[in-house]
Design an enzyme around this catalytic site. Structure first.
Site, mmCIF file in Angstrom:
data_model
loop_
_atom_site.group_PDB
_atom_site.id
_atom_site.type_symbol
_atom_site.label_atom_id
_atom_site.label_comp_id
_atom_site.label_asym_id
_atom_site.label_seq_id
_atom_site.Cartn_x
_atom_site.Cartn_y
_atom_site.Cartn_z
ATOM 1 N N GLU A 117 -0.832 -7.443 9.107
ATOM 2 C CA GLU A 117 -2.093 -6.796 8.726
ATOM 3 C C GLU A 117 -3.278 -7.515 9.386
ATOM 4 O OE1 GLU A 117 -2.436 -6.796 4.482
ATOM 5 O OE2 GLU A 117 -4.135 -5.415 4.436
ATOM 6 N N ASP A 171 -13.239 -4.907 2.776
ATOM 7 C CA ASP A 171 -13.480 -5.189 1.357
ATOM 8 C C ASP A 171 -14.045 -6.565 1.038
ATOM 9 O OD1 ASP A 171 -11.562 -3.316 1.952
ATOM 10 O OD2 ASP A 171 -10.116 -4.031 0.498
ATOM 11 N N TYR A 223 0.847 -1.203 0.000
ATOM 12 C CA TYR A 223 0.000 0.000 0.000
ATOM 13 C C TYR A 223 0.883 1.255 0.000
ATOM 14 C CZ TYR A 223 -3.306 -3.544 1.687
ATOM 15 O OH TYR A 223 -4.073 -4.668 1.829
ATOM 16 N N TYR A 244 0.602 -0.042 -7.126
ATOM 17 C CA TYR A 244 -0.764 -0.298 -6.666
ATOM 18 C C TYR A 244 -1.741 -0.094 -7.809
ATOM 19 C CZ TYR A 244 -4.919 -0.603 -3.820
ATOM 20 O OH TYR A 244 -6.123 -1.005 -3.307
HETATM 21 C C1 9WN Z 1 -8.352 -1.249 -0.823
HETATM 22 C C2 9WN Z 1 -4.958 -0.005 3.308
HETATM 23 C C3 9WN Z 1 -6.282 -0.690 2.991
HETATM 24 C C4 9WN Z 1 -7.233 -0.721 4.200
HETATM 25 C C5 9WN Z 1 -8.446 -1.592 3.949
HETATM 26 C C6 9WN Z 1 -7.944 -2.980 3.552
HETATM 27 C C7 9WN Z 1 -7.060 -2.862 2.301
HETATM 28 C C8 9WN Z 1 -7.283 -2.006 -0.035
HETATM 29 C C9 9WN Z 1 -6.847 -3.230 -0.825
HETATM 30 O O1 9WN Z 1 -5.973 -2.023 2.566
HETATM 31 O O2 9WN Z 1 -7.868 -2.369 1.233
HETATM 32 O O3 9WN Z 1 -8.718 -0.080 -0.124
HETATM 33 O O4 9WN Z 1 -6.139 -3.062 -1.824
HETATM 34 O O5 9WN Z 1 -7.220 -4.336 -0.458
HETATM 35 O O6 9WN Z 1 -9.003 -3.841 3.322
HETATM 36 O O7 9WN Z 1 -9.236 -1.662 5.097
HETATM 37 O O8 9WN Z 1 -7.658 0.581 4.479
HETATM 38 O O9 9WN Z 1 -4.411 -0.545 4.462
#
Ligand code: 9WN
Length: 441
Positions: free
Chosen positions: A405, A168, A30, A83
């Site tokens: 996570e 999600d 992320y 991403y």
């Molecule tokens: C899509 C960043 C985010 C969290 C979410 C988690 C995951 C993203 C993904 O990561 O979601 O937003 O790509 O799966 O489910 O809660 O905010 O940590």
């Protein structure tokens, strides 16, 4: 490991994920700023680096849309970052002077976060400008939610994509996603990047679900992010108890900040009342004794027992009898396991469900932010012992497995690793919020 050492390691995770402007949720998977992550991260900074906590919120709100919406992702400068979907796919309107963002939102945690910062900030009075500005920005976010996400004026905001509630891959969305059949739709070409991350790939959502996620984003961009047009066409419109419980808690917190700022509380009071009525009148399921989501598009309840079903506790919404019934479920086999198969508090999905999955993203594992929220809810109702058990289990998982996570809920899998990405910021931040009061710096 000593908890003092754990606290220092947690601070180190945040330090390493900070890129000078904001804190990434994790080093690789992320790479941008995420909305509700920023809120939880700010709570972690609050006890030892209040300036950084404010910087998180400032950066996030620098991408607030003119209509008040605060986006799910604020993109960093690395356009090519690892991403998907990135800014080129979202094609959101570009607002001069604001960073690029995605075109959906996330749970509005900012109100209760702001209130917490206020209580931790030794120089709040000298920085009243920060609190005044954030208060206004959060107010306009809530205004957006009540104006554009509550079409029947029920006091409940709807989410329009599984990324919006933050959970999600929750089984709650399955019946709604099943109405979107990717084989019959035209899905734009795309390449997932999340599967390139070997540590996380195994537990990520399926390809079919990703097709649906992409289909929804494509629908939004075709409608040029026009709320009314999206409301007419979008097959995913859900009133979620987690999202609305967070909205309710943030309303209540905004009310308190408004009093501190000595500004009018009329509008916030109306929202508090409306959302309480919506949660109690529409989302409470008397038979099963918990809250449930509602599918606004197909007009049907979604009676799935995930940990989101108990979240209105955080905002003091349930009466004492409702709270007692929910406590019973949290302590029962569905969320605490059995004497033979005990569980770390709390799995995100009822352990007795036929399709529970101990490893898969939001379909069973323990997530620390959900625990932190429920911990607050339990304390609010005086369920102190249970709250302490949630905190103890959360810290044990982090101590033994690391800043992952999410985690396997089974206590009899002591060798199992943590899941998802490592060095995850909100896991570290919320550990700090528990440990910092014990080891003040
Ligand atoms: C899509 C960043 C985010 C969290 C979410 C988690 C995951 C993203 C993904 O990561 O979601 O937003 O790509 O799966 O489910 O809660 O905010 O940590």
């Amino acid at each position: 490991m000593q908890d003092k050492a754990l606290l220092n390691q947690a601070k180190e995770v945040l330090r390493k994920n900070h890129n000078g402007r904001f804190t990434k949720p994790a080093p690789n998977l992320y790479p941008h700023q995420w909305n509700w992550d920023a809120g939880f991260i700010a709570l972690g900074y609050a006890p030892f680096a209040i300036g950084r906590a404010k910087q998180e919120l400032n950066h996030l709100f620098s991408a607030q849309w003119p209509n008040g919406m605060v986006p799910q992702i604020v993109f960093g400068q690395e356009k090519e970052a690892r991403y998907f979907p990135g800014p080129d796919f979202w094609q959101t309107p570009h607002f001069p002077g604001r960073p690029h963002s995605s075109g959906i939102t996330m749970p509005p945690v900012h109100g209760f976060v702001l209130r917490r910062l206020l209580t931790k900030d030794p120089n709040a009075r000298e920085d009243v400008a920060f609190y005044r500005e954030k208060y206004q920005q959060i107010l306009s976010l809530h205004q957006y939610l009540y104006e554009h996400r509550d079409p029947q004026k029920e006091g409940l905001a709807y989410v329009r994509h599984p990324w919006e509630p933050g959970t999600d891959n929750s089984p709650t969305w399955d019946p709604v996603l099943a109405t979107i059949d990717p084989s019959k739709l035209s899905i734009p070409a795309y390449t997932r990047k999340d599967l390139q991350n070997p540590e996380a790939a195994k537990h990520r959502p399926t390809q079919e679900d990703y097709d649906r996620y992409v289909y929804l984003v494509d629908l939004f961009r075709q409608q040029r992010y026009d709320d009314a047009k999206i409301h007419e066409r979008c097959p995913f419109q859900i009133q979620d108890p987690l999202f609305n419980a967070i909205l309710a808690w943030s309303n209540e917190s905004l009310y308190e900040v408004a009093r501190w700022l000595k500004v009018d509380t009329g509008l916030v009071s109306e929202w508090m009342q409306a959302t309480k009525e919506g949660l109690q009148g529409k989302l409470w399921n008397e038979q099963s004794g918990h809250y449930q989501a509602y599918d606004l598009f197909q007009e049907r309840p979604l009676p799935c027992r995930t940990s989101s079903a108990f979240m209105p506790l955080i905002a003091g919404i349930p009466g004492p009898e409702q709270a007692r019934r929910m406590l019973e479920q949290l302590q029962g086999p569905g969320f605490s396991g059995t004497p033979e198969n005990p569980a770390f508090k709390y799995p995100t999905y009822d352990l007795r469900a036929a399709d529970v999955d101990y490893e898969k993203y939001w379909r069973g594992p323990v997530w620390i932010n959900m625990n932190w929220l429920l911990w607050n809810g339990l304390l609010r109702y005086g369920f102190t012992e249970e709250a302490l058990a949630v905190q103890t289990d959360s810290l044990q998982l982090i101590r033994e497995k690391g800043f992952y996570e999410y985690f396997d809920p089974r206590k009899n899998q002591p060798e199992g690793p943590g899941y998802g990405t490592h060095q995850f910021s909100w896991t570290a931040a919320l550990a700090i919020s528990w440990l910092a009061p014990i080891y003040p710096s």
